[in-house]
Design a protein around this motif. Sequence first.
Motif, PDB file in Angstrom:
ATOM      1  N   GLU A 133       0.829  -1.207   0.000  1.00  0.00           N
ATOM      2  CA  GLU A 133       0.000   0.000   0.000  1.00  0.00           C
ATOM      3  C   GLU A 133       0.863   1.256   0.000  1.00  0.00           C
ATOM      4  N   ALA A 134       1.985   1.220   0.711  1.00  0.00           N
ATOM      5  CA  ALA A 134       2.884   2.378   0.720  1.00  0.00           C
ATOM      6  C   ALA A 134       3.449   2.628  -0.675  1.00  0.00           C
ATOM      7  N   ALA A 135       3.823   1.560  -1.370  1.00  0.00           N
ATOM      8  CA  ALA A 135       4.361   1.704  -2.724  1.00  0.00           C
ATOM      9  C   ALA A 135       3.294   2.225  -3.683  1.00  0.00           C
ATOM     10  N   LEU A 136       2.060   1.758  -3.516  1.00  0.00           N
ATOM     11  CA  LEU A 136       0.963   2.244  -4.358  1.00  0.00           C
ATOM     12  C   LEU A 136       0.701   3.729  -4.125  1.00  0.00           C
ATOM     13  N   THR A 137       0.826   4.167  -2.889  1.00  0.00           N
ATOM     14  CA  THR A 137       0.666   5.589  -2.594  1.00  0.00           C
ATOM     15  C   THR A 137       1.747   6.404  -3.287  1.00  0.00           C
ATOM     16  N   THR A 138       2.966   5.863  -3.296  1.00  0.00           N
ATOM     17  CA  THR A 138       4.060   6.535  -3.995  1.00  0.00           C
ATOM     18  C   THR A 138       3.761   6.651  -5.483  1.00  0.00           C
ATOM     19  N   LEU A 139       3.285   5.563  -6.087  1.00  0.00           N
ATOM     20  CA  LEU A 139       2.933   5.591  -7.508  1.00  0.00           C
ATOM     21  C   LEU A 139       1.827   6.606  -7.769  1.00  0.00           C
ATOM     22  N   LYS A 140       0.843   6.645  -6.899  1.00  0.00           N
ATOM     23  CA  LYS A 140      -0.273   7.585  -7.055  1.00  0.00           C
ATOM     24  C   LYS A 140       0.204   9.028  -7.025  1.00  0.00           C
ATOM     25  N   ASN A 141       1.200   9.309  -6.192  1.00  0.00           N
ATOM     26  CA  ASN A 141       1.662  10.687  -6.004  1.00  0.00           C
ATOM     27  C   ASN A 141       2.678  11.147  -7.039  1.00  0.00           C
ATOM     28  N   ILE A 142       3.092  10.246  -7.928  1.00  0.00           N
ATOM     29  CA  ILE A 142       4.008  10.644  -8.996  1.00  0.00           C
ATOM     30  C   ILE A 142       3.318  11.653  -9.911  1.00  0.00           C
ATOM     31  N   GLU A 143       3.994  12.753 -10.184  1.00  0.00           N
ATOM     32  CA  GLU A 143       3.443  13.756 -11.097  1.00  0.00           C
ATOM     33  C   GLU A 143       3.716  13.315 -12.532  1.00  0.00           C
ATOM     34  N   THR A 144       2.669  12.986 -13.258  1.00  0.00           N
ATOM     35  CA  THR A 144       2.849  12.493 -14.620  1.00  0.00           C
ATOM     36  C   THR A 144       1.586  12.682 -15.437  1.00  0.00           C
ATOM     37  N   THR A 145       1.762  12.809 -16.741  1.00  0.00           N
ATOM     38  CA  THR A 145       0.628  12.808 -17.663  1.00  0.00           C
ATOM     39  C   THR A 145       0.466  11.423 -18.280  1.00  0.00           C
ATOM     40  N   GLY A 146       1.382  10.509 -17.934  1.00  0.00           N
ATOM     41  CA  GLY A 146       1.316   9.150 -18.445  1.00  0.00           C
ATOM     42  C   GLY A 146       0.402   8.277 -17.606  1.00  0.00           C
ATOM     43  N   ARG A 147       0.361   7.008 -17.952  1.00  0.00           N
ATOM     44  CA  ARG A 147      -0.482   6.053 -17.240  1.00  0.00           C
ATOM     45  C   ARG A 147       0.304   5.381 -16.111  1.00  0.00           C
ATOM     46  N   ARG A 148      -0.432   4.878 -15.123  1.00  0.00           N
ATOM     47  CA  ARG A 148       0.177   4.210 -13.970  1.00  0.00           C
ATOM     48  C   ARG A 148      -0.158   2.724 -14.013  1.00  0.00           C
ATOM     49  N   ILE A 149       0.867   1.896 -13.876  1.00  0.00           N
ATOM     50  CA  ILE A 149       0.711   0.447 -13.973  1.00  0.00           C
ATOM     51  C   ILE A 149       1.302  -0.200 -12.730  1.00  0.00           C
ATOM     52  N   PHE A 150       0.609  -1.184 -12.202  1.00  0.00           N
ATOM     53  CA  PHE A 150       1.096  -1.924 -11.034  1.00  0.00           C
ATOM     54  C   PHE A 150       1.315  -3.374 -11.427  1.00  0.00           C
ATOM     55  N   VAL A 151       2.548  -3.850 -11.246  1.00  0.00           N
ATOM     56  CA  VAL A 151       2.896  -5.241 -11.531  1.00  0.00           C
ATOM     57  C   VAL A 151       3.179  -5.910 -10.187  1.00  0.00           C
ATOM     58  N   ALA A 152       2.289  -6.799  -9.766  1.00  0.00           N
ATOM     59  CA  ALA A 152       2.340  -7.352  -8.414  1.00  0.00           C
ATOM     60  C   ALA A 152       2.654  -8.840  -8.421  1.00  0.00           C
ATOM     61  N   GLY A 153       3.653  -9.214  -7.645  1.00  0.00           N
ATOM     62  CA  GLY A 153       3.920 -10.620  -7.379  1.00  0.00           C
ATOM     63  C   GLY A 153       3.342 -10.989  -6.024  1.00  0.00           C
ATOM     64  N   ASP A 154       3.228 -12.267  -5.761  1.00  0.00           N
ATOM     65  CA  ASP A 154       2.679 -12.725  -4.484  1.00  0.00           C
ATOM     66  C   ASP A 154       3.459 -12.184  -3.292  1.00  0.00           C
ATOM     67  N   MET A 155       2.739 -12.021  -2.184  1.00  0.00           N
ATOM     68  CA  MET A 155       3.347 -11.782  -0.877  1.00  0.00           C
ATOM     69  C   MET A 155       3.383 -13.138  -0.172  1.00  0.00           C
ATOM     70  N   LEU A 156       4.554 -13.598   0.172  1.00  0.00           N
ATOM     71  CA  LEU A 156       4.697 -14.949   0.706  1.00  0.00           C
ATOM     72  C   LEU A 156       4.553 -14.989   2.229  1.00  0.00           C
ATOM     73  N   GLU A 157       4.325 -16.195   2.738  1.00  0.00           N
ATOM     74  CA  GLU A 157       4.314 -16.483   4.177  1.00  0.00           C
ATOM     75  C   GLU A 157       3.249 -15.698   4.938  1.00  0.00           C
ATOM     76  N   LEU A 158       2.046 -15.609   4.354  1.00  0.00           N
ATOM     77  CA  LEU A 158       0.950 -14.905   5.027  1.00  0.00           C
ATOM     78  C   LEU A 158      -0.037 -15.854   5.695  1.00  0.00           C
ATOM     79  N   GLY A 159       0.163 -17.149   5.527  1.00  0.00           N
ATOM     80  CA  GLY A 159      -0.683 -18.116   6.210  1.00  0.00           C
ATOM     81  C   GLY A 159      -2.117 -18.136   5.714  1.00  0.00           C
ATOM     82  N   PRO A 160      -3.070 -18.465   6.604  1.00  0.00           N
ATOM     83  CA  PRO A 160      -4.476 -18.615   6.206  1.00  0.00           C
ATOM     84  C   PRO A 160      -5.105 -17.345   5.645  1.00  0.00           C
TER      85      PRO A 160
END
Length: 241
Positions: free
Chosen positions: A118-145
């Motif tokens: 979520e912190a990284a997504l906030t950083t992406l959101k706050n980038i000043e740009t006229t371009g598009r924003r893309i999020f490439v997400a891999g799994d978060m491991l060891e989170l259990g049930p």
Amino acid sequence: PRVMQLARKAKGEVLLFGLTPKATIRAEDIKEKEQKIYFTLIYAAEKVAVELNVPGRFMILNALAAAAVGSLLGLSSKTVKAGLEAFKPVSGRMNILHLPNGVHLIDDTYNANPESMEAALTTLKNIETTGRRIFVAGDMLELGPQAHSLHSKVGAAAARSGIDRLYASGEFDAAVAAGAQDEGLQSANTITGSHDEIIEDLISWLRPGDWALVKGSRGMTMEKVVQGLKAWGQKTETNNE
């Protein structure tokens, strides 16, 4: 509240750092601009203008922790300022990469958990740009049930952050995609697949000015996506010469 309780119980010297007036070492007048963070460092009785050469407001607390250690070691405000402004992130931790073909990457592939996503997504959101924003997400491991629900929440947070396109890879890629779609991101803009499949689709879709954040747990080796895009960016520029 817990920190203050611990401080009152401590037998040794206590030095508080943070963003509240109670902190001896704190940051004020925080601003983000051009992938940098500007703030006024309150260092004992001094006020020092600091320019951090990294994106992400969460980096401020890291800087304040370092400044607090500097204070305990008796370093001058000038020395602390110089050290903070000379800081460069290690590989895979919020590295900004400007590709020769005009595409921008945020390489945050070293590791991931729900909070850092979520912190990284906030950083992406706050980038000043006229371009598009893309999020490439891999799994978060060891989170259990809770793994499925936490991945779904990351997808939802990504959609709420205003991204234009989501890519997910790993065992829980469908959960990430579903979470994003539940928050309104169109299915056409939620893509799941392997590293190579994601790279191939990104290459056909990205254009100059776009920003792509790549992040996942260490075991997901999401840096392979970054490496693939870097090679493509260099090749594209060479072919245009």
